[in-house]
Motif scaffolding. Structure first.
Motif, PDB file in Angstrom:
ATOM      1  N   LEU A 281     -13.100 -41.540  -1.248  1.00  0.00           N
ATOM      2  CA  LEU A 281     -11.651 -42.230  -2.629  1.00  0.00           C
ATOM      3  C   LEU A 281     -11.729 -44.149  -2.245  1.00  0.00           C
ATOM      4  O   LEU A 281     -11.844 -44.516  -0.953  1.00  0.00           O
ATOM      5  N   GLY A 282     -11.669 -44.436  -3.028  1.00  0.00           N
ATOM      6  CA  GLY A 282     -11.692 -46.210  -3.672  1.00  0.00           C
ATOM      7  C   GLY A 282     -10.144 -46.470  -3.243  1.00  0.00           C
ATOM      8  O   GLY A 282      -9.157 -45.412  -2.927  1.00  0.00           O
ATOM      9  N   PRO A 283      -9.786 -47.783  -3.510  1.00  0.00           N
ATOM     10  CA  PRO A 283      -8.493 -48.442  -2.454  1.00  0.00           C
ATOM     11  C   PRO A 283      -7.646 -47.921  -3.661  1.00  0.00           C
ATOM     12  O   PRO A 283      -8.105 -47.970  -4.804  1.00  0.00           O
TER      13      PRO A 283
ATOM     14  N   ARG B 261      -1.778 -41.258  -5.546  1.00  0.00           N
ATOM     15  CA  ARG B 261      -2.852 -40.571  -4.492  1.00  0.00           C
ATOM     16  C   ARG B 261      -2.033 -39.896  -3.488  1.00  0.00           C
ATOM     17  O   ARG B 261      -3.260 -39.234  -3.064  1.00  0.00           O
ATOM     18  N   ARG B 262      -1.125 -39.421  -2.865  1.00  0.00           N
ATOM     19  CA  ARG B 262      -0.648 -38.399  -2.156  1.00  0.00           C
ATOM     20  C   ARG B 262      -0.972 -36.427  -2.196  1.00  0.00           C
ATOM     21  O   ARG B 262      -1.070 -36.428  -1.868  1.00  0.00           O
TER      22      ARG B 262
END
Length: 303
Positions: free
Chosen positions: A170-172, A153-154
């Motif tokens: 973006l989704g979780p 994610r980063r």
């Protein structure tokens, strides 16, 4: 023609559609129609692909096949480029592979994904009697840890910072595993010539493997086989789960194929239960390398 209003649909013009096939990217111009009863429809899209996916079925199958021998989706994308000259990002490959995997699991849960063979088809070449082997084992498989998901994610957020324009939200982040490798359990049914094979996998405990064993035995018609043989490597939990699903076991001394010591357990001919066996309670044994016989299970209730 609108089926509800019985009026002619309104022509809304044409637009291009791009689909990635195994022969490269194909662009087609198709026409849209609108009606009050059915809304916007594109009839030609149903002829091209029922799910209206921008990646063809053959391309998704190729992604899944190449991903089986890859350590990551990045490697799968690279192999796809070298093998078929198809350019896909590793994220698109991941979505295609996971989507097909989820679809297979959902069909299996609903009972729509049945076996392609039956136990009565597994005939021995010498006497013509049907013979089916049952085997089970545990194995370790790599998983994606929570730290890896956070790192991914980063990396995505860093790439988005250098892009202009409006960005979708973006989704979780889905939670990952706590360890790199997790244990899975496989249940295998196969014939003597290995022409018919059926493998099912569960990430549950030994009891889940036992329930899976019973379900797949029923679906394959395991009780209909003239001879049923358990090819077991001596794992206590495997023997115990078989005993949970059967009335009894009878051990027969013989050499089992495969790596390491193993033991074949001949299952009887009673057909009232998918995994029923010959009457008489006996513990299965395996032969250790030093020749000493040791029990594979202490009691049917363990495991």
């Amino acid at each position: 023609m609108d089926r509800q209003t019985l009026r002619k649909k309104q022509n809304k013009g044409s637009a291009l559609r791009s689909t990635l096939s195994v022969n490269g990217r194909v662009q087609l111009r198709r026409r849209h129609y609108h009606s009050r009863g059915e809304g916007n429809v594109t009839p030609s899209d149903d002829l091209l692909d029922v799910v209206h996916d921008t990646i063809s079925l053959a391309t998704r199958q190729l992604c899944c096949q190449l991903n089986r021998a890859s350590r990551s989706f990045e490697m799968t994308a690279q192999n796809l480029k070298k093998a078929a000259q198809l350019s896909l990002s590793h994220e698109t490959v991941r979505q295609a592979v996971e989507s097909d995997g989820k679809a297979v699991l959902e069909q299996s849960r609903r009972g729509q994904l049945g076996p392609t063979w039956h136990a009565s088809q597994c005939k021995r070449p010498d006497d013509g009697r049907s013979l089916v082997y049952l085997s089970s084992d545990a194995f370790m498989a790599p998983t994606i840890t929570d730290a890896q998901k956070q790192a991914r994610r980063r990396k995505v957020l860093d790439k988005r910072k250098g892009r202009g324009g409006r960005k979708h939200r973006l989704g979780p982040v889905k939670r990952g595993t706590d360890q790199r490798y997790k244990e899975f359990k496989a249940v295998m049914f196969y014939d003597h010539e290995l022409e018919h094979k059926h493998v099912s996998v569960t990430r549950g405990d030994c009891r889940s493997a036992g329930r899976l064993m019973s379900r797949e035995a029923w679906r394959l018609g395991f009780a209909a086989a003239d001879q049923r043989v358990g090819n077991i490597d001596g794992g206590p939990w495997i023997i115990n789960q078989i005993q949970r699903q059967t009335t009894s076991l009878q051990d027969t001394p013989s050499q089992a194929t495969g790596n390491g010591p193993a033991h074949r357990i001949c299952v009887g001919s009673q057909r009232d239960d998918p995994l029923s066996a010959i009457p008489g309670q006996r513990l299965a044994h395996r032969q250790r390398a030093d020749g000493e016989s040791m029990p594979c299970c202490a009691s049917p209730g363990e495991g």
